[in-house]
Scaffold this active site. Sequence first.
Site, PDB file in Angstrom:
ATOM      1  CG  HIS A   1      -8.640  -6.768   6.233  1.00  0.00           C
ATOM      2  ND1 HIS A   1      -8.741  -7.570   5.128  1.00  0.00           N
ATOM      3  CD2 HIS A   1      -8.257  -5.552   5.772  1.00  0.00           C
ATOM      4  CE1 HIS A   1      -8.449  -6.872   4.046  1.00  0.00           C
ATOM      5  NE2 HIS A   1      -8.158  -5.634   4.405  1.00  0.00           N
TER       6      HIS A   1
ATOM      7  CG  ASN B   1      -2.046  -1.060   0.993  1.00  0.00           C
ATOM      8  OD1 ASN B   1      -2.475  -1.297  -0.133  1.00  0.00           O
ATOM      9  ND2 ASN B   1      -2.444  -1.709   2.071  1.00  0.00           N
TER      10      ASN B   1
ATOM     11  CG  ASN C   1      -6.757  -1.151  -1.540  1.00  0.00           C
ATOM     12  OD1 ASN C   1      -7.649  -0.946  -2.372  1.00  0.00           O
ATOM     13  ND2 ASN C   1      -6.838  -2.042  -0.582  1.00  0.00           N
ATOM     14  N   PRO C   2      -6.533   0.610  -4.792  1.00  0.00           N
ATOM     15  CG  PRO C   2      -7.667  -0.273  -6.623  1.00  0.00           C
ATOM     16  CD  PRO C   2      -6.985  -0.671  -5.342  1.00  0.00           C
ATOM     17  CB  SER C   3      -9.074   2.889  -1.161  1.00  0.00           C
ATOM     18  OG  SER C   3      -7.985   2.324  -0.482  1.00  0.00           O
TER      19      SER C   3
ATOM     20  CB  SER D   1      -4.673  -8.391   5.400  1.00  0.00           C
ATOM     21  OG  SER D   1      -3.485  -9.135   5.597  1.00  0.00           O
ATOM     22  CB  THR D   2      -2.224  -6.058   1.312  1.00  0.00           C
ATOM     23  OG1 THR D   2      -3.401  -5.318   1.026  1.00  0.00           O
ATOM     24  CG2 THR D   2      -1.258  -5.943   0.161  1.00  0.00           C
ATOM     25  N   GLY D   3      -1.155  -8.099   3.422  1.00  0.00           N
ATOM     26  CA  GLY D   3       0.038  -8.693   4.022  1.00  0.00           C
ATOM     27  C   GLY D   3       0.063 -10.207   3.924  1.00  0.00           C
TER      28      GLY D   3
HETATM   29  O1  CDP Z   1      -4.914  -2.522   3.330  1.00  0.00           O
HETATM   30  P1  CDP Z   1      -4.590  -3.412   4.466  1.00  0.00           P
HETATM   31  O2  CDP Z   1      -5.468  -3.152   5.649  1.00  0.00           O
HETATM   32  O3  CDP Z   1      -4.581  -4.863   4.075  1.00  0.00           O
HETATM   33  O4  CDP Z   1      -3.056  -3.147   4.868  1.00  0.00           O
HETATM   34  P2  CDP Z   1      -2.179  -2.007   5.605  1.00  0.00           P
HETATM   35  O5  CDP Z   1      -2.877  -1.465   6.789  1.00  0.00           O
HETATM   36  O6  CDP Z   1      -1.675  -1.061   4.599  1.00  0.00           O
HETATM   37  O7  CDP Z   1      -0.951  -2.898   6.108  1.00  0.00           O
HETATM   38  C1  CDP Z   1      -0.296  -3.818   5.263  1.00  0.00           C
HETATM   39  C2  CDP Z   1      -0.312  -5.194   5.911  1.00  0.00           C
HETATM   40  O8  CDP Z   1       0.462  -5.175   7.122  1.00  0.00           O
HETATM   41  C3  CDP Z   1      -1.686  -5.653   6.329  1.00  0.00           C
HETATM   42  O9  CDP Z   1      -2.381  -6.224   5.246  1.00  0.00           O
HETATM   43  C4  CDP Z   1      -1.395  -6.614   7.460  1.00  0.00           C
HETATM   44  O10 CDP Z   1      -1.122  -7.901   6.951  1.00  0.00           O
HETATM   45  C5  CDP Z   1      -0.117  -6.040   8.085  1.00  0.00           C
HETATM   46  N1  CDP Z   1      -0.376  -5.259   9.312  1.00  0.00           N
HETATM   47  C6  CDP Z   1      -0.228  -5.884  10.562  1.00  0.00           C
HETATM   48  O11 CDP Z   1       0.056  -7.087  10.625  1.00  0.00           O
HETATM   49  N2  CDP Z   1      -0.397  -5.160  11.716  1.00  0.00           N
HETATM   50  C7  CDP Z   1      -0.747  -3.865  11.678  1.00  0.00           C
HETATM   51  N3  CDP Z   1      -0.890  -3.191  12.830  1.00  0.00           N
HETATM   52  C8  CDP Z   1      -0.932  -3.224  10.426  1.00  0.00           C
HETATM   53  C9  CDP Z   1      -0.731  -3.948   9.259  1.00  0.00           C
END
Ligand code: CDP
Length: 315
Positions: A289, A132, A154-156, A240-242
Site C-alpha cells: 500500500h 476490516n 480481509n480474509p487474513s 487500500s480498502t479505504g
Molecule cells: O487492510 P488495510 O491496510 O487496507 O486497512 P486498515 O488498516 O484496516 O484501515 C482501513 C483503511 O483506513 C485503510 O485502507 C486506509 O485507507 C485507511 N487508513 C488511513 O488512512 N490511515 C491510517 N493510519 C490507517 C488506515
Amino acid sequence: SHPQKKSAPQSSASCKDCRENINKVLELYSGAWKKQEASYQTFRSQLSTKCHGFEKATITQTNTPVGTKLVYDGDRKRTLQVNLEIFSTFYKGHPFPNKTWHTCAVVGNGGILANSSCGKMIDSAEFVIRCNLPPLSNGYEKHVGIKTDLVTANPSILLEKFGGLMGRRRMFVESLRSYSHSLLLLPAFSFAHNTPVSLRAFYTLEDFKSPIRPIFFNPGYLKSLALFWRSQGLRTVRLSTGIIMTSLALELCDNVQLYGFWPFDVHPHSFQTLTNHYYDDRKTKTKFHAMPDEFNHLLRLHTQGVLKLHLGECK
Ligand code: CDP
C-alpha cells in the site's frame, strides 16, 4: 487551535519528511469546505464510466452467471469458472437501491479517530461503510459510532482471529453482532487462497442464520478501479480498502464524508503521537500500500469539493 495559525513544532514529529508533509497538508486543508457540485459530478461520471461500480462492484447472481470465468485481480494468471455451487453463494438481487444515498460516511481505521468524538456525526450518515471488521464497543462508540451498513473483511482476519473457520465458528458469528444486519464485503476472488475461506464465511453465516449479509467483491471491478487510479497518477501495488470504499461511495452517494483517513503518526492539530489504528498499532504493509500517496489524492478531492475529509474533532 486553528490549523492555519500553527505549524508542526520541530521536536514533536518523528521524521523530517512527515513534518514537512503535515505542514503541506494543513496548508491545503485549512479554510472552509464547500461541496463543488460540478467537480463532484465530473469525478463521479469519470468513475462510473470507467468502473461501473453501481452494477459491478459486487458479484451478484445477475451480473455473474454460471459458467463465468472469474479472473483473480491480485493474480491475473489464476481464474475460476463459476459452477452451480459457487453461484449459489452469490448475492440474490441488487445490494444497493436504485437511488443515490444522501450522505455516506466512509470510516477508515486511522488512529486519528481515537478521542475524536465523531461517533454521532458518523452515525448520522444515511449509509455507513467500515473497513476490516473494526471494534465498535468498549468505549470506541463515542468516537467511531456504531451504525454499519457495509463492512469489509480481509480474509487474513478470518485466518488470524477465527482459525480460518476450520474449527468452531460460533465466535465468528457472535463477533459480527455489533454490525447488526450489515453487508459483509469479502475479496473472495482477489487471490486464489481467499476463495475457500470466504466461502466458509458465507456457509457459516448461513448455517448460524446470522442477519449479516455476505457478498463478494467483483475482481473485474477492482481491476478497473486500479487502472482508474493509475490513470489519476497513483502508483501502488494494491489499493487500500479505504480508497476502494471511497471510490464506491462516490458512485453511490451524493455526499461522501471520510473519517479515520490519516496515514501519519502525528496528529495534525495536537501533534500528539498516534497509533496506526484507533484500536491498535499494527502497521500498514508498505510493500503493498502507498497510503500517503493515496491520502494526497483524497486531499486533492477534498480541496476540489468532491468529498469531505474530516481531520479534526467533531463537536
Ligand atoms: O487492510 P488495510 O491496510 O487496507 O486497512 P486498515 O488498516 O484496516 O484501515 C482501513 C483503511 O483506513 C485503510 O485502507 C486506509 O485507507 C485507511 N487508513 C488511513 O488512512 N490511515 C491510517 N493510519 C490507517 C488506515
